[in-house]
Design a protein around this motif. Structure first.
Motif, short mmCIF file in Angstrom:
data_model
loop_
_atom_site.label_atom_id
_atom_site.label_comp_id
_atom_site.label_asym_id
_atom_site.label_seq_id
_atom_site.Cartn_x
_atom_site.Cartn_y
_atom_site.Cartn_z
N PHE A 100 4.61 10.25 6.66
CA PHE A 100 4.25 11.42 5.56
C PHE A 100 4.16 12.85 5.70
O PHE A 100 4.69 13.58 5.06
CB PHE A 100 2.99 10.95 5.52
CG PHE A 100 2.59 9.88 3.95
CD1 PHE A 100 2.79 9.98 3.11
CD2 PHE A 100 2.60 8.56 4.96
CE1 PHE A 100 2.64 8.95 2.35
CE2 PHE A 100 2.84 7.72 4.38
CZ PHE A 100 2.80 7.05 2.81
N PHE A 155 0.12 16.49 -13.05
CA PHE A 155 -0.03 15.92 -12.04
C PHE A 155 -1.40 14.56 -12.88
O PHE A 155 -1.48 13.71 -12.41
CB PHE A 155 -0.47 16.19 -10.71
CG PHE A 155 -1.48 15.02 -10.12
CD1 PHE A 155 -1.19 14.68 -9.21
CD2 PHE A 155 -3.28 15.21 -9.70
CE1 PHE A 155 -1.55 13.43 -8.58
CE2 PHE A 155 -3.71 14.58 -8.97
CZ PHE A 155 -3.22 13.52 -8.41
N VAL A 161 5.34 15.48 3.26
CA VAL A 161 4.51 16.65 3.01
C VAL A 161 4.95 17.98 2.95
O VAL A 161 5.65 18.55 1.98
CB VAL A 161 3.44 16.59 3.99
CG1 VAL A 161 3.28 18.51 3.54
CG2 VAL A 161 1.98 15.73 3.60
N ALA A 190 0.98 -1.44 -0.29
CA ALA A 190 -0.32 -0.14 -0.08
C ALA A 190 0.56 1.46 0.39
O ALA A 190 0.53 2.14 -0.71
CB ALA A 190 -0.75 -0.02 0.68
N PHE A 197 1.94 8.38 -4.85
CA PHE A 197 0.52 9.06 -4.92
C PHE A 197 0.51 10.59 -4.36
O PHE A 197 0.79 11.67 -4.85
CB PHE A 197 -0.15 8.68 -4.85
CG PHE A 197 -2.02 9.21 -5.13
CD1 PHE A 197 -2.30 9.57 -6.32
CD2 PHE A 197 -2.25 9.53 -3.92
CE1 PHE A 197 -3.28 9.82 -6.37
CE2 PHE A 197 -3.85 10.91 -4.06
CZ PHE A 197 -4.37 10.64 -4.76
N VAL A 198 1.46 10.78 -3.08
CA VAL A 198 0.53 11.88 -2.77
C VAL A 198 2.44 12.90 -2.58
O VAL A 198 1.93 13.94 -3.10
CB VAL A 198 1.51 11.09 -0.56
CG1 VAL A 198 1.61 12.40 0.04
CG2 VAL A 198 0.68 10.42 0.41
N ALA A 250 1.19 14.22 -6.00
CA ALA A 250 -0.42 15.37 -5.87
C ALA A 250 0.05 16.41 -4.61
O ALA A 250 -0.46 17.79 -5.34
CB ALA A 250 -1.22 14.98 -4.92
N LEU A 251 1.19 16.66 -3.84
CA LEU A 251 1.54 17.65 -3.21
C LEU A 251 2.25 18.84 -3.49
O LEU A 251 2.79 19.18 -3.25
CB LEU A 251 1.78 17.28 -1.88
CG LEU A 251 0.75 16.38 -0.88
CD1 LEU A 251 0.75 16.48 0.19
CD2 LEU A 251 -1.08 17.48 -0.63
N TRP A 294 2.29 2.46 -3.64
CA TRP A 294 1.47 2.65 -4.61
C TRP A 294 1.11 4.00 -3.86
O TRP A 294 1.11 5.25 -4.42
CB TRP A 294 -0.02 2.21 -4.15
CG TRP A 294 -1.15 2.27 -5.40
CD1 TRP A 294 -1.16 2.56 -6.07
CD2 TRP A 294 -2.14 3.60 -5.04
NE1 TRP A 294 -2.47 3.30 -7.21
CE2 TRP A 294 -3.00 4.13 -5.50
CE3 TRP A 294 -2.45 4.39 -3.29
CZ2 TRP A 294 -3.81 4.67 -5.98
CZ3 TRP A 294 -3.33 5.45 -3.59
CH2 TRP A 294 -3.92 5.50 -4.89
N LEU A 295 1.42 4.05 -2.85
CA LEU A 295 0.88 5.94 -1.52
C LEU A 295 1.62 6.56 -1.98
O LEU A 295 1.66 7.72 -2.49
CB LEU A 295 0.20 5.18 -0.16
CG LEU A 295 -0.39 6.84 0.54
CD1 LEU A 295 -1.89 6.85 -0.25
CD2 LEU A 295 -1.02 6.47 1.24
N PHE A 339 -4.23 3.99 -11.05
CA PHE A 339 -5.55 3.30 -11.69
C PHE A 339 -5.48 1.98 -12.45
O PHE A 339 -6.19 1.72 -12.44
CB PHE A 339 -6.48 4.23 -11.07
CG PHE A 339 -6.98 5.03 -10.00
CD1 PHE A 339 -7.05 4.61 -8.81
CD2 PHE A 339 -6.49 6.69 -10.15
CE1 PHE A 339 -7.18 5.64 -7.61
CE2 PHE A 339 -5.91 7.04 -9.61
CZ PHE A 339 -6.36 7.49 -7.64
#
Lengths: 65, 364
Positions: free
Chosen positions: B100, B317, B104, B44, B51-52, B55-56, B47-48, B325
């Protein structure tokens, strides 16, 4: 404070995903808002420029009275 | 050739090279830290984390850019470097809670550095594309370097110190942002979009082109890429293509460069699945539109180059979003998607970019 730390701990993957998606949405909406503000500002400046040119270079004819 | 020589010697081109280095260092620390975090059995997280990061680091750039546009004295590049150095320290020493929170901070630093680079290179270029193209080109070199370094036992502190070596460049480059000048005046020579096309259409079309290119970057048929050297060559070619696109656009015209690179890339990419050299030519061509799409956005948002640049990264992005997905399993389907998207990009660019003759009058 604890809730902020919890937020960053990303205990569940799904929560993290939701938070990131919401953040992305907020940033995109803000970008659109800022673009509209910028374009309106530009249009106002252009209108003012055209008005001043029409008045023979005077910024506002009412002020000359 | 004279045009190309002029482009290579454009006024203030040094800003592009300064931010090339800053961008390089930025991606080195980002990918070094991310790849270190991805050494885990948790699928997980595998993948995450990307992605984070996508996005950020990409999406906030438009908002950060707008804030930076409003406060020209704010040194976004320097602030970004400091934030990334802090994030690196946090990964190393565990200063921030959780995995995380440092990511960030790293993303915020990355976004600010990009905004700083965009502001400086766009405001100092006098309507040329080479400056921003050189700046964006540095990223690809940093991605592969950071990824390779993460597989070694190099300590975090070494990468942090390397990042801090970019501080003098961020300080020097700020001078070329001309903080006291009128932004619209500085960007007045960005006139690459057709005047009769509404602003939202120009922004959406250029975003579409960026998104398509970002998506294509992930589904390129590269069966030849089997070694680390091949991966390095792929990223080096991408970076070189991005930079070359700006110089060629300045020398031969934005429309010519955009259309030739968009249409020319496809056959090389499709035929080069197993032939590295052919594939690399295609990848170089397909990377060339990066600075052109940024210039199109600036053409309609002259007073806010940071915001305009941010639209391109938001589109990056959105373009990478499907790969999180959807998995395309057949080469045929992948090739059909590549062809359709290339045609859409080509048509979109042909519609919104002004004729080159008019542009050349503005330049030299």
């Amino acid at each position: 404070m604890n809730s902020i730390i919890d937020l960053f701990l990303w205990i569940k993957v799904r929560d993290g995903f939701t938070l990131v998606t919401a953040t992305v949405a907020v940033f995109i909406i803000l970008s659109i808002v800022f673009t509209v503000i910028e374009l309106r500002k530009y249009r106002r400046e252009q209108d003012a420029q055209i008005a001043s040119t029409d008045n023979g270079g005077m910024p506002d004819s009412d002020n000359t009275d | 050739m004279a045009g190309l020589k002029n482009a290579l010697k454009s006024k203030n081109i040094a800003t592009g090279w300064m931010y090339f280095y800053i961008h390089f260092a930025t991606e080195v620390i980002c990918f070094f830290c991310l790849k270190k975090q991805m050494v885990t059995d948790d699928s997980a997280l595998l993948w995450l984390i990307p992605f984070v990061y996508d996005a950020l680091a990409f999406v906030p750039q438009s908002v950060f850019g707008y804030i930076s546009d409003r406060f020209p004295k704010f040194n976004a590049g320097l602030t970004g470097i400091i934030l990334m150095a802090f994030a690196g320290l946090s990964f190393w020493l565990g200063i921030l809670p959780g995995r995380f929170s440092a990511i960030v901070v790293l993303c915020a630093g990355n976004a600010l550095t990009h905004v700083g680079g965009a502001e400086v290179t766009l405001r100092s270029s006098g309507g040329h594309l080479a400056h921003s193209a050189v700046f964006v080109g540095g990223g690809s070199f940093g991605v592969i370097t950071g990824t390779l370094l993460a597989a070694t036992s190099l300590p975090y502190i070494a990468v942090i110190l390397f990042l801090l070596s970019a501080v003098p460049f961020a300080v020097c480059a700020q001078k070329y942002r001309y903080p006291g000048a009128d932004t619209r005046e500085l960007c007045k020579d960005f006139n690459y979009a057709k005047k009769n096309i509404p602003v939202p259409v120009v922004i959406l079309v250029s975003m579409l082109v960026v998104a398509v290119r970002a998506y294509m970057g992930y589904c390129l048929p590269v069966a030849w890429k089997t070694t680390t050297l091949h991966s390095a060559l792929l990223f080096i070619t991408m970076g070189a293509g991005k930079a070359a696109g700006g110089f060629l656009a300045d020398a031969y015209g934005v429309k010519k460069t955009a259309l030739v690179s968009a249409a020319g890339a496809l056959p090389f990419i499709l035929l080069g699945n197993r032939i590295m050299v052919v594939s690399l030519i295609g990848i170089m061509l397909f990377s060339m539109t990066m600075s052109i799409t940024v210039a199109l956005n600036v053409s309609v948002l002259k007073g806010a180059p940071g915001l305009a640049f941010g639209y391109s990264t938001t589109a990056l992005f959105l373009g990478t979003l499907p790969i999180f997905f959807i998995t395309i399993k057949t080469d045929l389907l992948s090739n059909i998607i590549l062809s359709v998207f290339t045609f859409i990009s080509f048509a979109a660019l042909a519609i919104i970019i002004r004729k080159d003759e008019k542009i050349s009058e503005l330049h030299y």
